[in-house]
Design a protein around this motif. Sequence first.
Motif, PDB file in Angstrom:
ATOM      1  N   ARG A   1     -10.526  -2.824  -3.409  1.00 29.68           N
ATOM      2  CA  ARG A   1      -9.530  -4.062  -2.618  1.00 29.68           C
ATOM      3  C   ARG A   1     -10.091  -5.421  -1.918  1.00 29.68           C
ATOM      4  O   ARG A   1      -9.892  -6.744  -2.232  1.00 29.68           O
ATOM      5  CB  ARG A   1      -7.654  -3.848  -2.328  1.00 29.68           C
ATOM      6  CG  ARG A   1      -7.108  -4.571  -2.408  1.00 29.68           C
ATOM      7  CD  ARG A   1      -5.578  -4.139  -1.874  1.00 29.68           C
ATOM      8  NE  ARG A   1      -5.265  -3.617  -2.558  1.00 29.68           N
ATOM      9  CZ  ARG A   1      -4.290  -3.376  -3.427  1.00 29.68           C
ATOM     10  NH1 ARG A   1      -3.995  -4.380  -4.266  1.00 29.68           N
ATOM     11  NH2 ARG A   1      -3.993  -2.900  -4.320  1.00 29.68           N
ATOM     12  N   ASP A   2     -11.090  -4.588  -1.009  1.00 30.98           N
ATOM     13  CA  ASP A   2     -10.985  -6.322   0.320  1.00 30.98           C
ATOM     14  C   ASP A   2     -12.297  -6.345  -0.384  1.00 30.98           C
ATOM     15  O   ASP A   2     -12.697  -7.388  -0.443  1.00 30.98           O
ATOM     16  CB  ASP A   2     -11.809  -5.038   1.153  1.00 30.98           C
ATOM     17  CG  ASP A   2     -10.486  -4.562   2.339  1.00 30.98           C
ATOM     18  OD1 ASP A   2      -9.288  -4.807   2.171  1.00 30.98           O
ATOM     19  OD2 ASP A   2     -10.673  -3.646   3.268  1.00 30.98           O
ATOM     20  N   SER A   3     -12.823  -6.166  -1.158  1.00 26.10           N
ATOM     21  CA  SER A   3     -14.491  -6.218  -2.066  1.00 26.10           C
ATOM     22  C   SER A   3     -13.899  -7.265  -3.140  1.00 26.10           C
ATOM     23  O   SER A   3     -14.331  -8.845  -3.409  1.00 26.10           O
ATOM     24  CB  SER A   3     -15.447  -5.281  -2.522  1.00 26.10           C
ATOM     25  OG  SER A   3     -15.898  -4.984  -3.112  1.00 26.10           O
TER      26      SER A   3
ATOM     27  N   ASP B   1       0.768  -1.519   0.038  1.00 19.06           N
ATOM     28  CA  ASP B   1       0.076   0.222  -0.155  1.00 19.06           C
ATOM     29  C   ASP B   1       0.856   0.908  -0.287  1.00 19.06           C
ATOM     30  O   ASP B   1       1.565   1.670   0.946  1.00 19.06           O
ATOM     31  CB  ASP B   1      -0.732   0.217   1.263  1.00 19.06           C
ATOM     32  CG  ASP B   1      -2.189   1.291   0.633  1.00 19.06           C
ATOM     33  OD1 ASP B   1      -3.039   1.438   1.754  1.00 19.06           O
ATOM     34  OD2 ASP B   1      -2.308   1.211   0.008  1.00 19.06           O
TER      35      ASP B   1
ATOM     36  N   ARG C   1      -8.627   0.777  -0.764  1.00 19.84           N
ATOM     37  CA  ARG C   1      -8.759  -0.120  -0.128  1.00 19.84           C
ATOM     38  C   ARG C   1      -9.821  -0.924   0.008  1.00 19.84           C
ATOM     39  O   ARG C   1     -10.112  -2.435   0.098  1.00 19.84           O
ATOM     40  CB  ARG C   1      -7.838   0.502   1.446  1.00 19.84           C
ATOM     41  CG  ARG C   1      -6.897   0.432   1.332  1.00 19.84           C
ATOM     42  CD  ARG C   1      -5.672   1.396   2.241  1.00 19.84           C
ATOM     43  NE  ARG C   1      -6.076   2.443   2.566  1.00 19.84           N
ATOM     44  CZ  ARG C   1      -5.651   3.662   2.084  1.00 19.84           C
ATOM     45  NH1 ARG C   1      -4.402   3.438   1.229  1.00 19.84           N
ATOM     46  NH2 ARG C   1      -5.855   5.402   2.875  1.00 19.84           N
ATOM     47  N   GLN C   2     -11.324  -0.427   0.180  1.00 23.21           N
ATOM     48  CA  GLN C   2     -11.816  -1.174   0.055  1.00 23.21           C
ATOM     49  C   GLN C   2     -12.613  -1.479  -0.811  1.00 23.21           C
ATOM     50  O   GLN C   2     -13.415  -2.438  -1.057  1.00 23.21           O
ATOM     51  CB  GLN C   2     -13.628   0.032   0.850  1.00 23.21           C
ATOM     52  CG  GLN C   2     -13.326   1.282   1.706  1.00 23.21           C
ATOM     53  CD  GLN C   2     -14.417   2.447   2.001  1.00 23.21           C
ATOM     54  OE1 GLN C   2     -15.444   2.344   1.339  1.00 23.21           O
ATOM     55  NE2 GLN C   2     -13.983   2.662   2.927  1.00 23.21           N
TER      56      GLN C   2
ATOM     57  N   GLU D   1      -5.750  -8.049  -8.032  1.00 24.43           N
ATOM     58  CA  GLU D   1      -7.249  -8.670  -7.114  1.00 24.43           C
ATOM     59  C   GLU D   1      -7.454 -10.137  -7.329  1.00 24.43           C
ATOM     60  O   GLU D   1      -7.493 -11.272  -7.687  1.00 24.43           O
ATOM     61  CB  GLU D   1      -8.356  -8.227  -6.520  1.00 24.43           C
ATOM     62  CG  GLU D   1      -8.044  -7.226  -5.137  1.00 24.43           C
ATOM     63  CD  GLU D   1      -6.783  -8.173  -4.710  1.00 24.43           C
ATOM     64  OE1 GLU D   1      -6.760  -8.737  -3.609  1.00 24.43           O
ATOM     65  OE2 GLU D   1      -5.127  -7.139  -4.055  1.00 24.43           O
TER      66      GLU D   1
ATOM     67  N   ASP E   1      -8.707   5.268   0.602  1.00 25.86           N
ATOM     68  CA  ASP E   1      -9.739   4.774   1.030  1.00 25.86           C
ATOM     69  C   ASP E   1     -10.939   3.770   0.633  1.00 25.86           C
ATOM     70  O   ASP E   1     -11.015   3.030   1.017  1.00 25.86           O
ATOM     71  CB  ASP E   1     -10.193   5.342   2.228  1.00 25.86           C
ATOM     72  CG  ASP E   1      -9.893   4.981   3.639  1.00 25.86           C
ATOM     73  OD1 ASP E   1      -8.542   4.972   3.748  1.00 25.86           O
ATOM     74  OD2 ASP E   1      -9.807   6.242   4.247  1.00 25.86           O
TER      75      ASP E   1
ATOM     76  N   ARG F   1     -11.333  -8.822  -3.224  1.00 25.63           N
ATOM     77  CA  ARG F   1     -11.011  -9.917  -2.762  1.00 25.63           C
ATOM     78  C   ARG F   1     -11.074 -11.190  -1.772  1.00 25.63           C
ATOM     79  O   ARG F   1     -11.390 -11.667  -2.661  1.00 25.63           O
ATOM     80  CB  ARG F   1      -9.352  -9.962  -2.184  1.00 25.63           C
ATOM     81  CG  ARG F   1      -8.534 -10.629  -1.241  1.00 25.63           C
ATOM     82  CD  ARG F   1      -6.919 -10.376  -0.845  1.00 25.63           C
ATOM     83  NE  ARG F   1      -6.566  -9.868  -1.137  1.00 25.63           N
ATOM     84  CZ  ARG F   1      -5.495  -9.588  -0.808  1.00 25.63           C
ATOM     85  NH1 ARG F   1      -4.840  -9.531   0.746  1.00 25.63           N
ATOM     86  NH2 ARG F   1      -4.530  -8.320  -1.582  1.00 25.63           N
ATOM     87  N   ARG F   2     -12.481 -10.385  -1.496  1.00 21.90           N
ATOM     88  CA  ARG F   2     -13.667 -11.166  -1.020  1.00 21.90           C
ATOM     89  C   ARG F   2     -14.126 -12.345  -2.061  1.00 21.90           C
ATOM     90  O   ARG F   2     -14.806 -13.504  -2.084  1.00 21.90           O
ATOM     91  CB  ARG F   2     -14.574 -11.004   0.018  1.00 21.90           C
ATOM     92  CG  ARG F   2     -13.988 -10.261   1.073  1.00 21.90           C
ATOM     93  CD  ARG F   2     -15.347  -9.888   1.987  1.00 21.90           C
ATOM     94  NE  ARG F   2     -16.100  -8.647   2.227  1.00 21.90           N
ATOM     95  CZ  ARG F   2     -15.581  -7.213   1.619  1.00 21.90           C
ATOM     96  NH1 ARG F   2     -15.070  -7.294   2.484  1.00 21.90           N
ATOM     97  NH2 ARG F   2     -16.007  -6.336   1.302  1.00 21.90           N
TER      98      ARG F   2
END
Length: 380
Positions: A14-16, A2, A11-12, A77, A8, A18-19
């Motif tokens: 990216r998390d989504s 990062d 990053r949100q 991702e 932000d 990746r899930r």
Amino acid sequence: MDTDYFNDTHRQVRDSARRFVATHILPHIDEWEEQGEFPREVFRLAGDAGLLGAGYPEALGGHSEGDVFLKVVISEELMRSTSGGLAASLGSLDIALPPLVRWGRPELRDAIVPPVLRGEKIMALAITEPGGGSDVANLSTRAVRDGDHYVVNGSKTFITSGHRADHYTVAVRTGEAGHGGISLLLVDRDTPGFSRGRHLQKMGWWASDTAELFFEDCRVPADRLIGDENAGFPAIMSNFLSERLMLAVMGYMGAQLALEASQEYVRQREAFGRPLSGFQVTRHKLVEMATQVDIAREYTYRCAALMQAGKNPIRQVAMAKNFAAEVCESVTREAIQLHGGMGYMRETGVERLYRDGRLLAIGGGTTEIMKELIGKQMGL
């Protein structure tokens, strides 16, 4: 990983993403690779997750228009699927849609783009020809105006999402020889005279649907012209910048995944009474691999930042693509060596990463073509 390049929102997302990969792709990817394609439903799931609409206008069903780093995050991702073919197929809209978004008639654009961003329809770009390869300016598929239609004859090959696409952005020759005589047409899959050939069997990118396309007196309505007649070449070239940036992302991510797998493997595998990580030669090899990955990633980020700032970094992106392709080939090769016999097995992810990575020096313009382009940009 990062850096200040990401906020932000990135990053949100990216998390989504990746899930999404962990839930919908990783449990099935080995099976899909062997089958040579993945279910069409994955496009709709990706659309529902907002992964396909990133970077496109909100009026067309997209979001975060012009955010280059959001596209980088999603591409990174998707590569964690360990399948370059899946990432490329889900991303085929990103090389096919932009000309339509920028230069298509409003009525045509508004009808086609939203369903593609929702994952309900699939879009493919058709430029490469059997005898042409990277020589886009000399493509030979010809479109002749006949009243309110163009009559198209010719063929295309190596077309990603080519078999199941619903719409194709097709480069055709409408004028004289050279780059000044090229146009873009939007062709629907059920257009009379248009057909798809065999499923092409590839060295890598197995999960990617790759096709030959044939046009035999194919009648395409003239209002399906994208932009002006004989103005297709600049549209193709402007599209290449983003495509090559994403290929660079695929390059350093393939290398990153191979590095991560290698680090885990050498800690677990023992030889001569101690873990492989206990040997200096192993540690130094991993350090060299990590160095290459970091440099390729950071330079690609710099290119993305230039694009985000409205620049046109043709030379830098070509350099990033070439370097990332070399890094991917080098690091995945070393990963296989570190895995020993297991590295040669299909059940090991590094084997797939090695095969998939080989395409990066060919797709989107070969390394040799990139060097010529860089040389011209340098005034050589």
